[in-house]
Design an enzyme around this catalytic site. Sequence first.
Site, PDB file in Angstrom:
ATOM      1  N   CYS A 146      14.650  31.411   4.870  1.00 24.23           N
ATOM      2  CA  CYS A 146      15.742  32.228   5.409  1.00 24.23           C
ATOM      3  C   CYS A 146      15.301  33.699   5.477  1.00 24.23           C
ATOM      4  CB  CYS A 146      16.998  32.081   4.544  1.00 24.23           C
ATOM      5  SG  CYS A 146      16.937  33.053   3.022  1.00 24.23           S
ATOM      6  N   GLU A 172      12.449  29.368  -2.369  1.00 29.12           N
ATOM      7  CA  GLU A 172      11.310  30.280  -2.206  1.00 29.12           C
ATOM      8  C   GLU A 172      11.396  31.438  -3.191  1.00 29.12           C
ATOM      9  OE1 GLU A 172      13.318  29.034   0.052  1.00 29.12           O
ATOM     10  OE2 GLU A 172      12.443  28.990   2.049  1.00 29.12           O
TER      11      GLU A 172
HETATM   12  N1  THU Z   1      17.894  27.279   1.094  1.00 29.99           N
HETATM   13  C1  THU Z   1      16.694  27.442   0.485  1.00 29.99           C
HETATM   14  O1  THU Z   1      16.542  27.167  -0.714  1.00 29.99           O
HETATM   15  N2  THU Z   1      15.663  27.899   1.217  1.00 29.99           N
HETATM   16  C2  THU Z   1      15.712  28.142   2.556  1.00 29.99           C
HETATM   17  O2  THU Z   1      14.732  28.581   3.129  1.00 29.99           O
HETATM   18  C3  THU Z   1      16.937  27.867   3.297  1.00 29.99           C
HETATM   19  C4  THU Z   1      18.136  27.611   2.478  1.00 29.99           C
HETATM   20  C5  THU Z   1      19.010  26.741   0.310  1.00 29.99           C
HETATM   21  C6  THU Z   1      20.108  27.701  -0.010  1.00 29.99           C
HETATM   22  C7  THU Z   1      21.269  26.745  -0.219  1.00 29.99           C
HETATM   23  O3  THU Z   1      21.228  26.268  -1.562  1.00 29.99           O
HETATM   24  C8  THU Z   1      20.985  25.589   0.699  1.00 29.99           C
HETATM   25  O4  THU Z   1      19.605  25.679   1.023  1.00 29.99           O
HETATM   26  C9  THU Z   1      21.795  25.596   1.964  1.00 29.99           C
HETATM   27  O5  THU Z   1      21.736  26.802   2.609  1.00 29.99           O
END
Ligand code: THU
Length: 138
Positions: free
Chosen positions: A90, A55
């Site tokens: 997140c 994001e």
């Molecule tokens: N991650 C995202 O790219 N977006 C989210 O909304 C949740 C988590 C990624 C971060 C990391 O590379 C992997 O997912 C595991 O946490």
Amino acid sequence: MNYRELATAALEARKLSYSPYSNFRVGAALLTKSGKIFTGCNVESAAFSPTNCAERTALFKAVSEGEREFCAIAVAGAPEGGEAQYCYPCGVCRQMLAEFFSADCEVIVVRNEEDYKLYMFEELFPHGFGPGDLTDMY
Ligand code: THU
């Protein structure tokens, strides 16, 4: 609005995920008010904490190219080779989106092209701290 095109763009962006440590692949597609789509994927680091979520990758790409007004973001995330699932932004990404998203911007969590859920940004980030809180200072 039908967000199928945005959902498809998030699923396509997920294919470019660089996630050798978590094997959790995420793609995002951000729609500007002017109708452009900016995509992003998660990019991980061997040192872990420098990792950037999909994001924020999409948001930083868009803002760094002059865009500041958005309508929606679609997110598609799931483990490599695993079941499709709904992946929600997140907390750090919600905080960063709050910089540019209004309460009625939409967040689309995408399992596949036919299966996605829509939320208003305010549902995912209620009572958040945002730029408006600093208006007396700046
Ligand atoms: N991650 C995202 O790219 N977006 C989210 O909304 C949740 C988590 C990624 C971060 C990391 O590379 C992997 O997912 C595991 O946490």
